[in-house]
Scaffold this active site. Structure first.
Site, PDB file in Angstrom:
ATOM      1  N   GLY A  84      -5.957   1.186  -1.978  1.00 62.70           N
ATOM      2  CA  GLY A  84      -6.574   2.189  -1.129  1.00 62.70           C
ATOM      3  C   GLY A  84      -5.697   3.422  -1.036  1.00 62.70           C
ATOM      4  N   SER A  85      -6.302   4.590  -0.844  1.00 66.70           N
ATOM      5  CA  SER A  85      -5.527   5.803  -0.619  1.00 66.70           C
ATOM      6  C   SER A  85      -5.030   5.827   0.830  1.00 66.70           C
ATOM      7  CB  SER A  85      -6.379   7.035  -0.912  1.00 66.70           C
ATOM      8  OG  SER A  85      -6.621   7.132  -2.297  1.00 66.70           O
ATOM      9  N   GLY A  86      -4.242   6.829   1.149  1.00 69.02           N
ATOM     10  CA  GLY A  86      -3.702   6.941   2.497  1.00 69.02           C
ATOM     11  C   GLY A  86      -2.268   6.458   2.595  1.00 69.02           C
ATOM     12  N   HIS A  87      -1.705   6.006   1.466  1.00 72.21           N
ATOM     13  CA  HIS A  87      -0.328   5.512   1.470  1.00 72.21           C
ATOM     14  C   HIS A  87       0.590   6.427   0.678  1.00 72.21           C
ATOM     15  CE1 HIS A  87      -2.151   1.977   3.065  1.00 72.21           C
ATOM     16  NE2 HIS A  87      -2.783   1.685   1.963  1.00 72.21           N
ATOM     17  N   HIS A 138      -2.369  -0.177   7.034  1.00 71.70           N
ATOM     18  CA  HIS A 138      -3.770   0.244   7.050  1.00 71.70           C
ATOM     19  C   HIS A 138      -4.255   0.539   8.442  1.00 71.70           C
ATOM     20  CE1 HIS A 138      -3.379  -2.026   3.304  1.00 71.70           C
ATOM     21  NE2 HIS A 138      -4.191  -1.115   2.836  1.00 71.70           N
ATOM     22  N   LYS A 182      -0.982  -5.252  -4.427  1.00 68.54           N
ATOM     23  CA  LYS A 182      -0.593  -5.629  -3.065  1.00 68.54           C
ATOM     24  C   LYS A 182      -1.546  -6.729  -2.585  1.00 68.54           C
ATOM     25  CE  LYS A 182      -0.832  -1.387  -1.271  1.00 68.54           C
ATOM     26  NZ  LYS A 182      -1.492  -0.770  -2.451  1.00 68.54           N
ATOM     27  N   ASP A 192      -7.927  -5.877  -2.804  1.00 65.36           N
ATOM     28  CA  ASP A 192      -7.162  -5.501  -3.990  1.00 65.36           C
ATOM     29  C   ASP A 192      -7.126  -6.650  -4.978  1.00 65.36           C
ATOM     30  OD1 ASP A 192      -5.467  -2.764  -3.254  1.00 65.36           O
ATOM     31  OD2 ASP A 192      -6.047  -3.945  -1.518  1.00 65.36           O
TER      32      ASP A 192
END
Ligand SMILES: Nc1ncnc2c1ncn2[C@@H]1O[C@H](COP(=O)(O)OP(=O)(O)O)[C@@H](O)[C@H]1O
Ligand SMILES: Nc1ncnc2c1ncn2[C@@H]1O[C@H](COP(=O)(O)OP(=O)(O)O)[C@@H](O)[C@H]1O
Ligand SMILES: [Mg+2]
Ligand SMILES: [Mg+2]
Ligand SMILES: [Mg+2]
Ligand SMILES: [Mg+2]
Lengths: 216, 333, 333, 216
Positions: free
Chosen positions: C54-57, C219, C105, C110
């Site tokens: 996921g994006s945001g990391h 998250h 991860k 995922d």
């Protein structure tokens, strides 16, 4: 009544101690003033500086007013930082030079010392009256002190006149746009706020007058 | 106020101590008076570069101590310039005999304290030149103010002047290139939220849920004006417009585009700003030759960013590309 | 919610586009399906490394595409794993014939999406090995849960396995060292504030002004428990304690200490945490041989940090020190 | 009344359209459920997936229920991501395989297809009833469908039974601790919250029943 007695080292030390107390008491207030039109550190900066002065005074007491001013100058210069540190530091340094190693200060010498201090701030900071800086407190204070001394008032009265004028000077910064220091970035948005350095200057001058009053 | 700190009065000391522990390969920390110095300073024959200022802008300045950038950094208390008693020994320690350049952001406090320190260091036999950084176009009417503030352009000045010093330029040449970078860079910032100075404990200014502050500085001081929240492209245009109006680049000019995070903004948002800014510059006929995106000069945890545009010449580009090895900026080695 | 974004649905596409523009020297961006690939991929004879999530990391994972680390990164929507239709072409593009290691991860989404992608890439003739990262000691009873989450240790796995691939290790060897890093790293995080997912528009959880969330993931999902705010040293102890209890290092062990910012925490605070953590590890008889401090795997603008401890052996240290040249991690070249 | 009529491609297409509508309507609700015990994306993920299904249906209509399921499977697999994408994708894929290229589905085939879908989710996700996942909706649904079909009910009734059981199954997740998916990290803190995937599963099965009702 000893109102005409010249002020000695004990007075100067008491002034510094009273200044430290009033700055500590008003730490948050000065931070708040600076938060509105600056960067919220003026109270913190001065408190750090004057606390350091107290520590130095605990270690050794200066023997003359000039030595006390010099101690204040060096400590503020090295502990306060920001704009106020060098400005107050220079003010005390010039005052120290003005009084030399006199054991006590009469009204005329006091007025001269205040003027020298103010001139030092102007030399460093290039502010004029109306720029919404501590000069708006200092210059009326210097003028009031000079005219009180010329009228033959004793040191306590001279300092009281200076403090009263500085307090009015601080209030006079409310409607101003700032032309020096951090508040100048704000343009019109500085209007309605009191300059923190002018307020702290008035507090410190009031402390001087109170110390003189107490020593009399 | 929730912060990962212990005593608010010890924030800077403890943070710099941790920095020294983490980056022992790059730097040494002098705890009292507090300054950070390149491990191998002074380097024989090399002009020393010293910067400093209030803390709270990390990684500026200590993060840029190392090969090809600063020789020493002097962190003051949070948002408060350091004092001469720390600047002077840092200057002396950075001096190999070739002199020292002070890189000073244009704030009254920094100017006064570095001025005093420079005088006193000169009295101790160190030749000092000062590069004053004042790239912030948010400050208008600089005649009637303390003048433009030094903001993100400082990072570019430190990198490029640092590379000049590293290649062996003399004192005046290093100062000259630093001044040239400053003359060719303009910056403007925006805040979406305020920051909280640890000793103050409350946010530096108030912003409503739908307001942003345009023309913000890096000290949580209020900016030029508040406006209603806009989308990223709109905000980017608002920041670029005064930069270009002031820089007046010619079509075909090569530029470095620097999108800097203020500390609390995710990298993803900085890249959204970068995207639009890069396109806007290209549309204006400029060539974006180099880029920098990230948190390089911050205002604690403030949300927001600044955009800087540096007009490059070939020498600046070469010095920008030159190897640098510091905790916060590193390439080529 | 105030963010430097345009359409919340386009956050990832626009951000990755900007990233590609800013780092054109390192990467190419494939816009649809979205993945980021090393400019010179595939490199003849080299095992390919592909990660994603996921994006945001950010900077994870795209920031680690480049020499000595990843060959490709596949960014999903914010906090949502990418889908096989993007992972498959990224895997194929990263394959030079020597096979590809997926670094995944450990989250259900995922795992499932990479599993499908690996199967389908194998059907297309790419040999795939998977390294599952699950370093988060905040998740207890992993038998009765989806298992430990993959958090900050991922960065260390990507760096060290990336260096192994770069020096020419074969597919099984690269996967083996990746698994060895994972087996020797433990992490634990804390949040001082929540983050706001752009499409949700409200913070992921609630924290009172005097509460923090211990054992937070990346998250914005709630953590192990809320506790009253403590000072940095106390919080650091709370994070280290379960890490050491689980890792069970022997006195004299060499470790890498990684203090990671969650996105909204100033560097100065991370160094305050690092300071105490480094001292605590030394007091526990460990040797802190390497360090990493900064925002390397974030949760949007969340305030907080994680601590990771990696037990090093000589080979891991050598691979850690090996040159790396990516947008977000760079040294030695 | 045609309640016993087998369900054809039109029904399958209507089901997908109704699913897309109910997911879009409940996007924020599903995000909120996921925010409480997950990562606030379930509604966003499914909405993205079902919107993509609508676009595909605008381009070309599948000719059989199996083709419709396959279209849904491939689209959800490639657009949803997260845990739900592969799980729903596998569910539709297994259902597609179960029904082959039959032009229409009778009650028994429907019950078998639902069971195959559920088995696919279990094969991928390894969850059992009581783990607080979508399986807590699917398994009761599959059981109810099987027993309704065995009792001779028509397709609409079979699907209504399935949807009703799924809805009860979703509610049954409230008091559970989660053992799979993101909510499992929360331990006891998941108690009192409803599993978002179980809720979306019940919604989608309800859409199937409504489509059957409408087609009858
Ligand atoms: N150029 C100047 N001349 C005189 N006084 C100044 C000047 N600049 C700033 N000041 C005074 O300094 C005060 C701010 O001090 P302080 O907050 O400690 O420093 P800083 O602005 O660096 O944070 C102002 O309120 C003003 O009175
Ligand atoms: N192992 C599993 N088996 C079955 N269902 C699962 C499993 N893991 C998660 N789920 C379902 O997926 C839902 C979450 O989906 P979503 O939010 O889209 O994905 P993510 O958890 O990756 O963000 C949960 O509510 C649960 O019903
Ligand atoms: Mg101030
Ligand atoms: Mg200040
Ligand atoms: Mg998700
Ligand atoms: Mg989710």
């Amino acid at each position: 009544m000893a109102n005409n007695a010249a002020l000695d080292a004990a007075w100067a030390i008491d002034w510094l101690r009273r200044s430290a107390a009033v700055v500590a008491e008003n730490r948050v207030h000065l931070i708040e003033l600076d938060r509105a039109i600056g960067d919220a550190d003026h109270g913190e900066n001065l408190d750090r500086g004057f606390s350091a002065i107290l520590e130095k005074l605990d270690a050794e007491l200066p023997a003359t007013p000039g030595a006390a001013f010099k101690l204040a100058a060096m400590t503020l210069m090295s502990k306060v930082g920001g704009a106020a540190g060098p400005l107050y530091g220079t003010a005390y340094l010039r005052a120290a030079t003005a009084v030399g190693d006199a054991a006590s200060l009469d009204s005329a010498t006091l007025a001269t010392a205040l003027a020298a201090a103010r001139d030092g701030v102007v030399a460093r900071g290039k502010a004029a009256v109306g720029d919404k800086t501590m000069i708006d407190a200092w210059t009326p204070a210097v003028d009031a002190a000079a005219s009180a001394a010329a009228d033959g008032a004793g040191p306590a009265v001279v300092l009281d006149a200076a403090a009263t004028a500085a307090e009015a000077g601080a209030v006079s910064t409310d409607p101003l746009v700032a032309h020096k220091g951090r508040a100048s970035y704000l343009g019109e948005r500085a209007i309605g706020h009191r300059d923190p350095g002018a307020v702290s200057s008035a507090m410190i001058l009031r402390a001087a007058a109170q110390a003189a009053e107490a020593s009399s | 106020m929730k912060k990962l700190i212990n005593d608010p009065k010890k924030v800077v000391d403890e943070s710099v101590e941790g920095f020294g522990l983490a980056h022992a390969a790059h730097v040494k920390v002098n705890p009292d008076p507090l300054f950070v110095i390149r491990k191998d300073a002074p380097r024989a024959g090399k002009v020393g570069l010293v910067s400093g200022g209030g803390s709270g802008h990390e990684p500026l300045h200590a993060g840029y101590v190392g090969y090809g950038m600063l020789d020493a950094a002097v962190p003051g208390p949070v948002f408060t310039s350091p004092t001469p008693d720390a600047i002077i020994p840092a200057t002396i320690a950075a001096n190999s005999g070739a002199g020292v350049v002070h890189i000073v952001k244009n704030y009254t406090g920094d100017v006064l304290n570095f001025e005093t320190a420079a005088e006193m260091a000169e009295a101790e036999g160190v030749e000092v030149r000062t590069v004053l950084v004042n790239d912030d176009v948010a400050v208008e009417d600089s005649l009637y103010t303390a003048g433009r503030r030094g903001v993100a352009g400082t990072v570019l000045v430190e990198k490029i002047a640092g590379a000049a010093a590293e290649r062996g330029d003399n004192l005046d040449a290093v100062a000259a290139i630093g001044n040239r970078v400053n003359a060719n860079v303009r910056s403007m910032g925006v805040a979406l939220s305020a920051c909280t100075v640890p000793h103050a404990g409350v946010p530096s200014f108030e912003l409503a849920e739908d307001e942003i502050e345009i023309g913000i500085g890096i000290h949580g001081e209020p900016g030029r004006h508040k406006i209603p929240m806009e989308n990223a492209d709109g905000i980017t245009d608002r920041l670029l417009e005064p930069i270009l109006a002031d820089l007046k680049p010619a079509s075909g000019d090569k530029v470095l585009l620097f999108v800097n995070g203020m500390g609390g903004t995710p990298a993803s948002e900085l890249y959204i700003v970068y995207r639009h800014a890069a396109k806007a510059l290209e549309a204006a006929g400029l060539v974006v030759e180099r880029s920098l995106v990230g948190n390089y000069i911050t205002a604690l945890e403030m949300q927001g960013c600044s955009i800087s545009v540096l007009r490059l010449d070939d020498e600046m580009t070469e010095l920008w590309d030159a190897p640098v090895n510091t905790p916060a900026l590193r390439w080529g080695m």
